[in-house]
Design a protein around this motif. Structure first.
Motif, short mmCIF file in Angstrom:
data_model
loop_
_atom_site.label_atom_id
_atom_site.label_comp_id
_atom_site.label_asym_id
_atom_site.label_seq_id
_atom_site.Cartn_x
_atom_site.Cartn_y
_atom_site.Cartn_z
N PHE A 422 0.83 -1.21 0.00
CA PHE A 422 0.00 0.00 0.00
C PHE A 422 0.87 1.26 0.00
N GLN A 423 1.95 1.24 0.79
CA GLN A 423 2.85 2.39 0.82
C GLN A 423 3.47 2.64 -0.54
N ALA A 424 3.88 1.56 -1.21
CA ALA A 424 4.50 1.70 -2.53
C ALA A 424 3.52 2.29 -3.53
N LEU A 425 2.27 1.84 -3.50
CA LEU A 425 1.28 2.32 -4.48
C LEU A 425 0.86 3.76 -4.19
N ALA A 426 1.05 4.23 -2.97
CA ALA A 426 0.72 5.62 -2.64
C ALA A 426 1.78 6.60 -3.12
N ARG A 427 2.96 6.09 -3.42
CA ARG A 427 4.06 6.98 -3.82
C ARG A 427 4.01 7.27 -5.32
N ASP A 428 4.70 8.38 -5.73
CA ASP A 428 4.92 8.58 -7.16
C ASP A 428 6.17 7.82 -7.57
N ALA A 429 6.54 7.90 -8.86
CA ALA A 429 7.63 7.09 -9.39
C ALA A 429 8.95 7.37 -8.67
N VAL A 430 9.27 8.64 -8.44
CA VAL A 430 10.55 8.99 -7.84
C VAL A 430 10.57 8.59 -6.37
#
Length: 631
Positions: A422-430
């Protein structure tokens, strides 16, 4: 290979202290034990340590043009110097030596600051032009050779190959840069252009700095970037053939030397490819060397021996005790700044082994960054596909809320670690890529730092380093963007720094054919599907090398050049770890929360958690502090 240093008065022509300049030069003796040189004139001092590789009888530095008005002190190799010599002779320049150094002074006379665009090689140099009272500093395109500089409040500019030479100067401010410290714990090194000191900068790769006496201080200027310009239609077979031809040419031009030459051979794809092409370019067996460990999960020496037998090299292996603690204190002295790549230890040992037989060694560094060899590229591409299924304005708050609500479960099987997903999907690419490369992640760094140090950071976040480069990236492809970020940060800041300091500690020159800039430019234009396909990194490279190397060498699981930190800190180093991290020095520096330090040590040594990466970062930072106190 060599070491350079100098002092330039940007405001006036105050005399330069010879004894001080010689002391700065002597601090880099290991980079050039064959010869030293110093040049002084009003307001300027240039110094040099030489490791003789080409034209052993001449080429002393600093080196001058015919009338003595242009001088250079230089570290590196310009592989196309013979062609440039002929071009410059045709333009009327007269040469007194047969070395690549003299090309630089005449190229400056002929082309000025654009001379760097003509050089093919690795270099860091300073040109002094007395007629225009100009000091010109330059660093090669990929950052193979280092260059530090400082502009002091009194108008003096100091520069050197290594930070330790600048630290000899009594007026260099020693204050730490809080952002540099935070960058270190995030990345495991301090990315260019920052250093751990507020007063010192690294000249970024592919940049020059022009200082004119009496003029306002200038900013570094970029002269090259990785283009990522797509090629015209090129099928896989054609691309593979051209890749081998270009790499063979990059290897060939790096075999020019008047001293013994060899190669590092780890048994991985990159070093094996370099050795295979070297073996096809000469009649004599290639000198190769490898390091072995007596712990199977860290040992690649059998693969190196297999490649050595296949390529008929003259091979040597040195078995290294994985509990090689003798180097721990020495590393802080090698790297000057805190440096947390533990593979610096075996790298030091393989350089030590190579220097027993050769003065020049070719390496396979740069293959992972150029050809998408790191597993994190595969993970990043997968995350980006998931992120692309939902607009960011909806995705970030939704998955951010889910991440906050879901319990942390690092101990659980990966399938149950939904919080991290979930944390990964909340982030943008950078942000996502930063999270994948961070040594000490955000939550942990926040707990690690003292409240006073967090106030000094004033909201700074190390992801800004990647954002700066991503904003200028010439590509939007997820895999290519990750490669670009690594080429700008991890490659020069970690990989090349590690190899430069470890090799120069033994007066060994290391050449890196996979970082030949025309080759890098060409590879960058390949579609990412030729580099990463079906989860296979270096796809085209491996296909291209199938006629040259055994299949199980090309397609075995990537292992890396690691040391058993987790075992060290639970075993022979447990006592030293506690003494170091919970001692007065770490407590008195004011940067850390002592409760967090104690938790990290106790949780790891008890076996409850694996905190080896942050503990090693802290361990090496303490070694830096200890050395910094005595400088």
């Amino acid at each position: 290979m060599c070491g350079i240093t100098g002092i330039f008065d940007t405001r006036d022509r105050r005399p330069v202290n010879r004894a001080l300049l010689e002391a700065m030069n002597l601090a880099q003796f290991h980079r050039g034990p064959d010869e030293g040189g110093v040049h002084l004139e009003p307001g300027l001092g240039l110094a040099h340590r030489r490791l003789s590789i080409i034209d052993l009888s001449s080429g002393r530095q600093p080196l001058f043009n015919e009338d003595g008005s242009v001088a250079v002190t230089y570290n590196g190799e310009i592989y196309n110097f013979a062609e440039l010599t002929e071009e410059l002779k045709a333009a009327g320049h007269r040469f007194r030596t047969h070395c690549d150094t003299e090309v630089i002074v005449h190229a400056w006379e002929q082309w000025g600051a654009d001379c760097v665009r003509r050089f093919r090689g690795m270099f860091a140099f300073a040109v002094w032009d007395r007629n225009s009272e100009t000091l010109f500093l330059a660093r090669d395109r990929l950052g193979i050779k280092p260059l530090y500089y400082a502009l002091l409040p009194d108008g003096l500019c100091l520069f050197a190959s290594e930070l330790k030479a600048l630290m000899v100067h009594p007026h260099l401010p020693r204050a730490l840069d809080p952002r540099g410290v935070d960058d270190y714990f995030a990345y495991g090194y301090v990315p260019e252009p920052r250093t751990v000191y507020q007063a010192v900068r690294k000249l970024p790769p592919g940049h020059t700095l022009t200082l004119r006496r009496g003029a306002p201080p200038a900013e570094p200027r970029e002269y090259w970037d990785v283009p990522f310009t797509p090629h015209a239609a090129l099928d896989e077979a054609e691309a593979a053939e051209e890749l081998v031809a270009r790499l063979r040419d990059a290897v060939r031009i790096r075999l020019v030397a008047e001293v013994p030459l060899g190669a590092f051979l780890s048994g991985g794809v990159d070093s094996s490819a370099v050795v295979a092409l070297m073996a096809g370019l000469g009649d004599a067996p290639v000198n190769t060397c490898a390091i072995g460990f007596n712990v199977p999960r860290y040992d690649e020496s059998a693969f190196a021996a297999q490649v050595a037998e296949h390529c008929h090299t003259r091979h040597r292996t040195r078995q290294v005790d994985p509990d090689d603690f003798d180097l721990l204190d020495r590393l802080a002295g090698l790297y000057d700044e805190p440096f947390a790549d533990s593979s610096a230890l075996p790298t030091y040992r393989v350089c030590e082994l190579a220097r027993q037989e050769v003065t020049v060694a070719l390496s396979g560094d740069g293959g992972d960054e150029n050809l998408a060899g790191y597993r994190r590229y595969r993970f990043h591409a997968a995350e980006e596909r998931w992120r692309g299924l939902m607009p960011g304005a909806l995705r970030r708050p939704l998955f951010g809320a889910l991440a906050r609500a879901y319990p942390k479960a690092d101990w659980a099987p990966r399938v149950l670690r939904a919080k991290a997903t979930f944390q990964a999907l909340a982030r943008d690419a950078v942000e996502g890529y930063f999270h994948s490369v961070a040594v000490v992640r955000d939550e942990q760094r926040n707990r690690l730092y003292s409240e006073a140090f967090r106030r000094q950071l004033d909201g700074y976040h190390p992801v800004s380093v990647l954002r700066h480069h991503a904003a200028r990236a010439p590509t939007e492809d997820p895999v290519s963007l990750a490669q670009y970020l690594d080429l700008k940060t991890y490659l020069p800041g970690d990989i090349l720094t590690k190899v430069d300091r470890a090799s120069m500690a033994h007066a060994l020159e290391v050449r890196v054919p996979i970082l030949d800039h025309p080759l890098v430019e060409w590879i960058s234009g390949l579609p990412s599907q030729m580099k990463l396909r079906g989860g296979e990194g270096k796809y085209l490279f491996k296909k291209a090398m199938e006629p040259y190397l055994p299949h199980d060498i090309l397609y075995r699981r990537k292992q890396g050049f690691a040391v058993p930190l987790d075992q060290w800190f639970r075993g022979p180093l447990a006592g030293r770890l506690e003494e170091t991290l919970l001692g007065e020095r770490m407590g008195d520096c004011g940067l850390f929360n002592p409760d967090t330090l104690r938790h990290l040590v106790e949780a790891h040594t008890s076996g409850r958690r694996d905190y080896s990466a942050p503990l090693w970062s802290l361990f090496m930072f303490e070694a830096f502090l200890r050395r910094n106190e005595g400088s």
